[in-house]
Design an enzyme around this catalytic site. Structure first.
Site, short mmCIF file in Angstrom:
data_model
loop_
_atom_site.label_atom_id
_atom_site.label_comp_id
_atom_site.label_asym_id
_atom_site.label_seq_id
_atom_site.Cartn_x
_atom_site.Cartn_y
_atom_site.Cartn_z
N ASN A 221 -29.64 -6.30 -7.23
CA ASN A 221 -30.25 -7.45 -6.54
C ASN A 221 -29.77 -8.71 -7.28
O ASN A 221 -30.22 -9.00 -8.37
CB ASN A 221 -31.78 -7.32 -6.61
CG ASN A 221 -32.50 -8.54 -6.07
OD1 ASN A 221 -31.88 -9.41 -5.44
ND2 ASN A 221 -33.79 -8.61 -6.32
N LYS B 142 -30.21 -11.73 -6.43
CA LYS B 142 -31.15 -12.86 -6.26
C LYS B 142 -30.38 -14.14 -5.87
O LYS B 142 -29.39 -14.06 -5.17
CB LYS B 142 -31.99 -13.03 -7.53
CG LYS B 142 -32.65 -11.71 -7.94
CD LYS B 142 -33.71 -11.86 -8.99
CE LYS B 142 -34.28 -10.48 -9.32
NZ LYS B 142 -35.38 -10.52 -10.26
N HIS C 48 -40.13 -7.67 -2.22
CA HIS C 48 -39.80 -7.93 -3.63
C HIS C 48 -40.87 -8.82 -4.23
O HIS C 48 -41.42 -9.70 -3.56
CB HIS C 48 -38.43 -8.59 -3.76
CG HIS C 48 -37.98 -8.67 -5.18
ND1 HIS C 48 -38.38 -9.69 -6.01
CD2 HIS C 48 -37.24 -7.83 -5.94
CE1 HIS C 48 -37.89 -9.47 -7.22
NE2 HIS C 48 -37.18 -8.35 -7.20
N GLU D 291 -40.84 -11.33 -5.98
CA GLU D 291 -40.65 -12.79 -5.84
C GLU D 291 -41.00 -13.26 -4.42
O GLU D 291 -41.45 -14.38 -4.23
CB GLU D 291 -39.21 -13.15 -6.25
CG GLU D 291 -39.06 -13.04 -7.77
CD GLU D 291 -37.75 -12.44 -8.26
OE1 GLU D 291 -36.74 -12.55 -7.55
OE2 GLU D 291 -37.75 -11.85 -9.36
N GLU E 213 -41.64 -1.65 -8.99
CA GLU E 213 -41.24 -2.65 -9.98
C GLU E 213 -42.47 -3.35 -10.52
O GLU E 213 -43.02 -4.25 -9.86
CB GLU E 213 -40.33 -3.70 -9.33
CG GLU E 213 -39.06 -3.16 -8.74
CD GLU E 213 -38.04 -4.27 -8.52
OE1 GLU E 213 -37.03 -4.27 -9.22
OE2 GLU E 213 -38.29 -5.16 -7.68
N GLY F 201 -37.39 -9.37 -15.05
CA GLY F 201 -36.77 -10.55 -15.64
C GLY F 201 -37.39 -10.97 -16.96
O GLY F 201 -37.12 -12.05 -17.48
N SER G 289 -36.22 -5.07 -15.70
CA SER G 289 -35.50 -5.10 -16.98
C SER G 289 -34.69 -3.84 -17.27
O SER G 289 -34.60 -3.40 -18.41
CB SER G 289 -36.45 -5.42 -18.12
OG SER G 289 -36.98 -6.72 -17.96
#
Ligand code: PGA
Length: 253
Positions: free
Chosen positions: A8, A10, A97, A99, A173, A179, A217
């Site tokens: 991904n 992003k 996701h 985000e 996740e 991140g 991560s």
């Protein structure tokens, strides 16, 4: 089952950068991709066509989009349709996701609508789920994953199981590991993945055979250990997928 390793990217890379990374990936994959990996790449919209030109024709390599709007066309300023994405070469989408959930505030019901819509349009869906640190620390892991799975899949339970097995992947996740450099420990991954499989088993005609990826991560240094854990069918990789060498090391872990 082949392990699935997904990148991904992003909101990173312009078209030239995306193409260069895709070319490096393609030559690395030709040099020695293990037979038991499916590779997926989710570039930003404007780079999908470039990446597809390089990777689209390769067996076992799929190109997808990070987002879309669940309507055919029309007055949705700033949005993008699945037909446009298919035209650029995408055949998979990310849905839910963290985000999109937490920064863009997409709700469980909107994510359910997107999941159903994409599958009906013959797209594959990677449905992402995961708890925040606050939810985990207050003992709500199970409640959150139950809600995200039950609601996220609520529109697809009537679809054929063989279609779902071919076109639907779950990615667990934990939001606190995305991140942050903080990978979930072995015990936490085992616990969460077992719970996800158990919850999937209760959906429709038993969806526990859907692949469940771990994300958060993932790095070349921890990929092999994560892939060796029970119920981990692959990895969804953000930061460490931006450089071809690092992503190739994860693919080959
Ligand atoms: P990360 O991102 O690997 O940079 O933690 C994972 C993801 O957001 O899918």
């Amino acid at each position: 089952m082949k392990k699935i390793i997904a990148a991904n990217w992003k909101m990173n890379k312009n078209r030239a950068q995306a193409r260069a990374t895709a070319e490096e990936l393609a030559s690395g994959l030709s040099a020695g991709k293990p037979a038991d990996r499916t590779v997926m790449v989710f570039p930003p919209f404007l780079a999908i066509a470039e990446v597809n030109t390089v990777l689209g024709g390769r067996a076992g390599t799929l190109v997808g989009a990070q987002n879309f709007y669940p309507a055919e066309s029309g007055a949705y300023t700033g949005e993008i349709s699945l037909a446009m994405l298919a035209d650029a070469g995408a055949s998979w989408v990310l849905v839910g996701h963290s985000e999109r959930r937490h920064v863009l505030h997409e709700s469980d019901s909107f994510l359910a609508q997107k999941t159903q819509y994409a599958l009906r349009q013959q797209f594959g869906v990677v449905l992402c789920i995961g708890e925040t640190l606050e939810e985990r620390e207050s003992g709500r892991l199970s409640d959150v994953l139950t809600r995200q799975i039950e609601q996220g899949l609520s529109g697809v339970l009537g679809m054929s199981k063989s279609l779902l097995q071919e076109k639907l992947i779950i990615a667990y996740e934990p939001v606190w590991a995305i991140g942050t450099g903080k990978v979930a420990g072995e015990k936490e991954v085992l616990e969460a993945h077992a719970l996800v499989k158990e919850l999937l088993g209760k959906q429709g005609d038993d969806l526990s055979s859907l692949p469940v990826l771990y994300g958060g991560s993932v790095k070349p240094a921890n990929a092999q250990a994560l892939l060796g854990l029970a119920n981990v069918d692959g990895l969804l990789v953000g930061g460490a997928s931006l450089e071809a060498k690092s992503f190739l090391n994860i693919i080959n872990a």
